[in-house]
Scaffold this active site. Structure first.
Site, PDB file in Angstrom:
ATOM      1  N   ASP A  16       0.798  -1.244   0.000  1.00 37.97           N
ATOM      2  CA  ASP A  16       0.000   0.000   0.000  1.00 37.97           C
ATOM      3  C   ASP A  16       0.827   1.289   0.000  1.00 37.97           C
ATOM      4  O   ASP A  16       0.524   2.231   0.752  1.00 37.97           O
ATOM      5  CB  ASP A  16      -0.976   0.009   1.194  1.00 37.97           C
ATOM      6  N   ASP A  54      -4.572  -0.822  -1.662  1.00 43.13           N
ATOM      7  CA  ASP A  54      -5.884  -0.715  -1.047  1.00 43.13           C
ATOM      8  C   ASP A  54      -6.763  -0.109  -2.142  1.00 43.13           C
ATOM      9  O   ASP A  54      -6.372   0.880  -2.778  1.00 43.13           O
ATOM     10  CB  ASP A  54      -5.735   0.249   0.151  1.00 43.13           C
ATOM     11  N   HIS A  56     -10.696   0.672  -2.798  1.00 41.64           N
ATOM     12  CA  HIS A  56     -12.065   0.644  -2.290  1.00 41.64           C
ATOM     13  C   HIS A  56     -13.077   1.293  -3.238  1.00 41.64           C
ATOM     14  O   HIS A  56     -12.768   2.326  -3.853  1.00 41.64           O
ATOM     15  CB  HIS A  56     -12.153   1.430  -0.969  1.00 41.64           C
ATOM     16  N   HIS A  60     -17.536   2.423   0.432  1.00 41.95           N
ATOM     17  CA  HIS A  60     -16.955   1.388   1.297  1.00 41.95           C
ATOM     18  C   HIS A  60     -17.343   1.560   2.768  1.00 41.95           C
ATOM     19  O   HIS A  60     -17.368   2.678   3.305  1.00 41.95           O
ATOM     20  CB  HIS A  60     -15.422   1.380   1.160  1.00 41.95           C
ATOM     21  N   HIS A  91     -10.458   7.005   1.485  1.00 36.84           N
ATOM     22  CA  HIS A  91      -9.077   6.837   1.011  1.00 36.84           C
ATOM     23  C   HIS A  91      -9.031   5.756  -0.055  1.00 36.84           C
ATOM     24  O   HIS A  91      -9.893   4.873  -0.105  1.00 36.84           O
ATOM     25  CB  HIS A  91      -8.147   6.466   2.179  1.00 36.84           C
ATOM     26  N   LYS A 116      -6.933  -5.064  -2.923  1.00 34.20           N
ATOM     27  CA  LYS A 116      -7.770  -5.591  -1.832  1.00 34.20           C
ATOM     28  C   LYS A 116      -8.699  -4.511  -1.317  1.00 34.20           C
ATOM     29  O   LYS A 116      -8.422  -3.317  -1.488  1.00 34.20           O
ATOM     30  CB  LYS A 116      -6.876  -6.105  -0.702  1.00 34.20           C
ATOM     31  N   CYS A 161      -2.074  -2.633   7.731  1.00 28.61           N
ATOM     32  CA  CYS A 161      -1.945  -3.647   6.677  1.00 28.61           C
ATOM     33  C   CYS A 161      -0.659  -4.459   6.796  1.00 28.61           C
ATOM     34  O   CYS A 161      -0.667  -5.677   6.554  1.00 28.61           O
ATOM     35  CB  CYS A 161      -2.073  -3.002   5.304  1.00 28.61           C
TER      36      CYS A 161
END
Ligand code: VGL
Ligand code: ZN
Length: 220
Positions: A16, A54, A56, A60, A91, A116, A161
């Site tokens: 990330d 990351d 989203h 989310h 984010h 993810k 993470c």
């Protein structure tokens, strides 16, 4: 000094390293950008480099903005997650510049990108399992299929993470190293970063510095 010339296969995980987690981003990690140069420098020491993002949808469940009368860093109870869900500022919305890698990250050295957090109802801190602890990202099978045993973790954030990835990796039977100077944490509430470092060490994660990596390692 860690001797990487022995016959083991090492893989670098770059977790990330995205604009929203760097200074100026919506969920900035203090000094998050400082790790980029270190990650770039150590990449050639590894036979494979896997980077994660990351990623989203804007609806989310982890975004405070999607819950009435909640603020970033509040937390809520979510059924089936075995713990509380921290609510974050919006984010890493898929396809936005905040979700892009830091512009100085050397993406020419990345073999695989894993994304993810795409399920709007489920957060995903670990790069192996989403937060329901059941839904696999598939990375385990990629690594095991290639018979990698030694994982070197870098990235953001050390206490989220990176932490959850390291703990899962140990559980999955990998030998896990955290390259500490190539990672930075959120540390909210203050002191939580230190606690999570201790938890990782207790679980068997070896904490090393980037200058302990031997760049002449022959990856057979
Ligand atoms: C992360 C909080 C929310 C991370 C991702 O990459 O550590 N932290 N989403
Ligand atoms: Zn996230």
């Amino acid at each position: 000094m860690l001797d990487l010339r022995r016959k083991t296969k090492g893989i670098l995980l770059v977790i990330d390293v995205q604009n929203d987690f760097c200074p100026g981003g919506s969920l900035e990690v203090k000094e998050g950008d400082r790790i980029v140069e270190i990650v770039n420098r150590i990449m050639p020491c590894f036979c494979k480099v896997v980077a994660t993002q990351d990623w989203h949808p804007k609806e989310h469940i982890s975004f405070a903005s999607n819950h009435s009368s909640k603020e970033p860093f509040d937390s809520i109870e979510l059924p089936g997650l075995g713990g509380r869900q921290v609510l974050w500022p919006d984010h890493c919305v898929a396809g936005t510049s905040g979700a892009d890698f830091h512009p100085d990250l050397d993406n020419s050295g990345i073999d695989l990108i894993v994304r993810k957090g795409r399920n709007r109802n489920l957060d995903s801190y670990s790069v192996f399992y989403e937060n329901d602890r059941k839904t696999s990202t598939g990375l385990e099978y990629y690594l095991k299929g290639l018979k990698f045993e030694h994982l070197f973790l870098t990235g953001l954030a050390t206490d989220f993470c990176v932490f959850y990835s390291a703990m899962d990796a140990v559980r999955l039977g990998f030998t896990v190293y955290l390259v500490e100077d190539a990672a930075r944490g959120i540390d909210a509430p203050e002191g939580s970063l230190c606690k999570r470092l201790d938890e990782m060490k207790a679980a068997g994660v070896k904490v090393i510095q980037s200058n302990e990596l031997n760049s002449t390692w022959d990856s057979d």
